[in-house]
Scaffold this motif. Structure first.
Motif, short mmCIF file in Angstrom:
data_model
loop_
_atom_site.label_atom_id
_atom_site.label_comp_id
_atom_site.label_asym_id
_atom_site.label_seq_id
_atom_site.Cartn_x
_atom_site.Cartn_y
_atom_site.Cartn_z
N ALA A 172 86.96 55.93 56.48
CA ALA A 172 87.56 54.89 57.30
C ALA A 172 88.58 55.49 58.27
O ALA A 172 89.39 56.34 57.89
CB ALA A 172 88.22 53.83 56.42
N GLN A 173 88.50 55.06 59.54
CA GLN A 173 89.39 55.49 60.62
C GLN A 173 89.24 56.96 60.99
O GLN A 173 90.07 57.50 61.72
CB GLN A 173 90.86 55.20 60.27
CG GLN A 173 91.15 53.75 59.93
CD GLN A 173 90.79 52.83 61.07
OE1 GLN A 173 91.21 53.04 62.19
NE2 GLN A 173 90.00 51.80 60.80
N ALA A 174 88.22 57.63 60.50
CA ALA A 174 88.00 59.04 60.85
C ALA A 174 87.21 59.13 62.15
O ALA A 174 86.38 58.27 62.46
CB ALA A 174 87.25 59.76 59.73
N ARG A 175 87.47 60.16 62.94
CA ARG A 175 86.71 60.44 64.17
C ARG A 175 85.54 61.34 63.84
O ARG A 175 85.71 62.45 63.33
CB ARG A 175 87.61 61.12 65.20
CG ARG A 175 88.71 60.24 65.75
CD ARG A 175 88.18 59.22 66.74
NE ARG A 175 87.79 59.85 67.99
CZ ARG A 175 87.23 59.20 69.00
NH1 ARG A 175 86.95 57.92 68.88
NH2 ARG A 175 86.92 59.83 70.11
N VAL A 176 84.35 60.85 64.08
CA VAL A 176 83.14 61.57 63.73
C VAL A 176 82.30 61.79 64.99
O VAL A 176 82.53 61.18 66.04
CB VAL A 176 82.31 60.81 62.66
CG1 VAL A 176 83.11 60.67 61.37
CG2 VAL A 176 81.89 59.44 63.17
N GLU A 177 81.32 62.66 64.87
CA GLU A 177 80.37 62.94 65.94
C GLU A 177 79.00 62.43 65.52
O GLU A 177 78.50 62.78 64.45
CB GLU A 177 80.32 64.45 66.22
CG GLU A 177 79.33 64.84 67.30
CD GLU A 177 79.24 66.34 67.47
OE1 GLU A 177 80.00 66.89 68.28
OE2 GLU A 177 78.42 66.96 66.75
N VAL A 178 78.41 61.61 66.38
CA VAL A 178 77.09 61.05 66.11
C VAL A 178 76.08 61.77 67.00
O VAL A 178 76.24 61.80 68.22
CB VAL A 178 77.06 59.54 66.36
CG1 VAL A 178 75.71 58.96 65.95
CG2 VAL A 178 78.17 58.84 65.59
N GLN A 179 75.07 62.36 66.39
CA GLN A 179 74.04 63.10 67.12
C GLN A 179 72.75 62.29 67.12
O GLN A 179 72.19 62.00 66.06
CB GLN A 179 73.80 64.46 66.47
CG GLN A 179 75.01 65.37 66.45
CD GLN A 179 74.72 66.70 65.77
OE1 GLN A 179 73.59 66.95 65.32
NE2 GLN A 179 75.72 67.55 65.68
N GLU A 180 72.30 61.92 68.31
CA GLU A 180 71.01 61.26 68.47
C GLU A 180 70.01 62.32 68.91
O GLU A 180 69.99 62.74 70.07
CB GLU A 180 71.12 60.14 69.50
CG GLU A 180 69.88 59.27 69.57
CD GLU A 180 70.05 58.13 70.56
OE1 GLU A 180 69.16 57.28 70.62
OE2 GLU A 180 71.07 58.10 71.28
N ARG A 181 69.20 62.77 67.99
CA ARG A 181 68.34 63.93 68.22
C ARG A 181 67.05 63.54 68.91
O ARG A 181 66.68 62.37 68.98
CB ARG A 181 68.09 64.66 66.90
CG ARG A 181 69.40 65.14 66.26
CD ARG A 181 69.18 66.11 65.14
NE ARG A 181 70.46 66.68 64.69
CZ ARG A 181 70.58 67.55 63.70
NH1 ARG A 181 69.48 67.96 63.04
NH2 ARG A 181 71.76 68.04 63.37
#
Length: 465
Positions: free
Chosen positions: A357-366
């Motif tokens: 929760a509230q973490a900054r993540v990277e989303v990869q759309e491959r």
């Protein structure tokens, strides 16, 4: 320097310098590929002979330059250029800032900041340029020219298509090409992935200034870009940066004449091949194209001026699918979900962390359609999030029927065939073995008494008087 780590760009530079020291390449040949002047290449070579690989890494890596212009000054300069000094050319603006605003900046600094913000000088003085034919690069893989060609490739038998392809500057061969419905970033990522898998990583690519490769200077800067002092690259530009590939932008169609002539040749020969094969779909057109490329390369390819290949083998630890993809930054919601393209993803707890929760993540759309969520370099297990609960609301119609339906849902039973008076049989809900007791009768609506203030007439101001 202990624990030296070179990025992809520095590794490519190291490989090129080794070839120069071995006598297989010359300084004047590699300088345009590395994006450096010949004098700077000689300086790096001298430092490399003396200090080794640590000379390739810049000594100020990780440091903020001492002469960095503060962000407040940049913001003030943009506001002044858009406000009271709108329409003033950059040279004159530099003088006015020093005279009236006590801002002592160089003309090049003012011009760079304003051009990045999309504020061009209204008056440009440039002498005419002399154009001459450019020599080919001496080795295969040093430079690839890329472009898209939209044409009626199927001659009315199917939709209009765009051919996305690349040509090697040294040999004139086409490492890969693909038909797409439109010229898009995914098509160029597919082109680059196929080239790396079959040949390796090229040193540089030559493209036009399409929005796929370069951000438009008219596009407004985001707050993060203003704070960082630089523009975010495009998705394709970011992938090139991670792979250490130098991107050279052409200023005119004539500058990339080799790929332009290739499109003309394909519009003649490949169109005939497609017609003979009877291709009418994008799948059939791609199959004809991939059968045609080996014959085209054998017919029109030429040997390079120097033997050997300048393609770099990718690092075995490099996840190519994680680089050639679309990356987005997201903040995880309190229920460990995030949204991407109108869909919600549920993040599952991991061994090291239960909640993101509230973490900054990277989303990869491959490119294969899969979605991977990465947090601090580690992939997070995810799945499609369950839908949001539906809010129950009484709709129009008989008042008793709507209330009876709502009470039945709350009690776990669902009334069947509710009539105008709210009467009807009761059937069991899907998760109840026995029907629960029905709710009591609904209370009658409140009716005010005859002497209630609401029933008294409203006296106007004239009646009071």
């Amino acid at each position: 320097m202990r624990g030296l780590t070179l990025n992809q760009k520095e590794q490519a530079r190291l490989q090129v310098l080794n070839q120069v020291l071995e006598g297989r390449l010359r300084v004047w040949e590699v300088a345009p590929v590395l994006g450096l002047s010949e004098r700077q290449v000689w300086r790096i070579l001298a430092a490399y002979r003396k200090e080794g690989a640590q000379a390739i890494a810049h000594g100020n890596r990780g440091r903020k330059p001492a002469h960095t212009l503060p962000g407040e000054v940049r913001m003030q300069l943009r506001e002044l250029a858009r406000g009271p000094y709108a329409g003033v050319n950059h040279s004159h603006l530099t003088e006015l800032l020093q005279e009236r605003e006590a801002l002592s900046l160089s003309r090049s600094t003012v011009r760079r900041i304003l051009v990045e913000a999309g504020i061009n000088s209204p008056r440009r003085r440039q002498p005419p340029k002399h154009r001459s034919r450019r020599e080919r690069y001496p080795r295969e893989g040093m430079l690839l020219q890329m472009d898209g060609s939209r044409h009626d490739w199927l001659e009315g038998r199917g939709p209009y298509l765009t051919l996305v392809g690349a040509i090697d500057d040294a040999t004139g061969t086409v490492p890969y090409a693909v038909f797409r419905e439109q010229e898009d970033a995914q098509g160029y990522l597919l082109l680059l992935r196929a080239t790396i898998r079959s040949k390796g990583i090229p040193l540089a690519i030559y493209t036009d200034r399409h929005g796929i490769f370069q951000r438009s200077p008219r596009e407004k800067e985001t707050l993060e870009e203003q704070l960082a002092g630089e523009r975010e690259p495009t998705q394709f530009g970011r992938a090139l940066k991670e792979l250490g590939i130098h991107n050279i932008f052409a200023l005119s169609p004539q500058a990339k004449g080799r790929i332009e002539r290739l499109a003309g040749t394909f519009q003649d020969r490949l169109v005939s091949e497609l017609r003979l094969a009877g291709a009418s779909t994008i799948e059939g057109a791609n199959q004809v194209l991939w059968d045609f490329l080996p014959r085209f390369n054998a017919r029109f390819g030429i040997p390079p001026a120097q033997e050997g290949s300048a393609y770099r083998a990718p690092d075995p630890a490099l996840c190519l699918e994680g680089v050639l993809c679309f990356k987005y930054r997201r903040t995880v919601a309190r229920d460990n979900t995030l949204r991407l393209n109108g869909h919600s993803l549920q993040l599952l707890p991991g061994l090291d962390r239960l909640s993101y929760a509230q973490a900054r993540v990277e989303v990869q759309e491959r490119l294969d359609g899969s979605v991977v969520v990465v947090y601090q370099g580690q992939a997070i297990a995810s799945q499609p999030a369950p839908p949001q609960p539906v809010t129950l609301r009484a709709r129009g119609g008989a008042r008793g029927g709507s209330k009876a339906h709502l009470i039945g849902l709350v009690a776990g039973v669902i009334p069947d065939d509710i009539g105008p008076q709210g009467q009807g049989a009761v059937r069991q809900g899907p998760h109840h073995e026995e029907a629960r007791p029905q709710a009591g009768p609904l209370s009658a609506p409140y009716k005010p008494s005859p002497d209630h203030p609401w029933r008294k007439p409203l006296l106007t101001k004239s009646q009071h008087n």
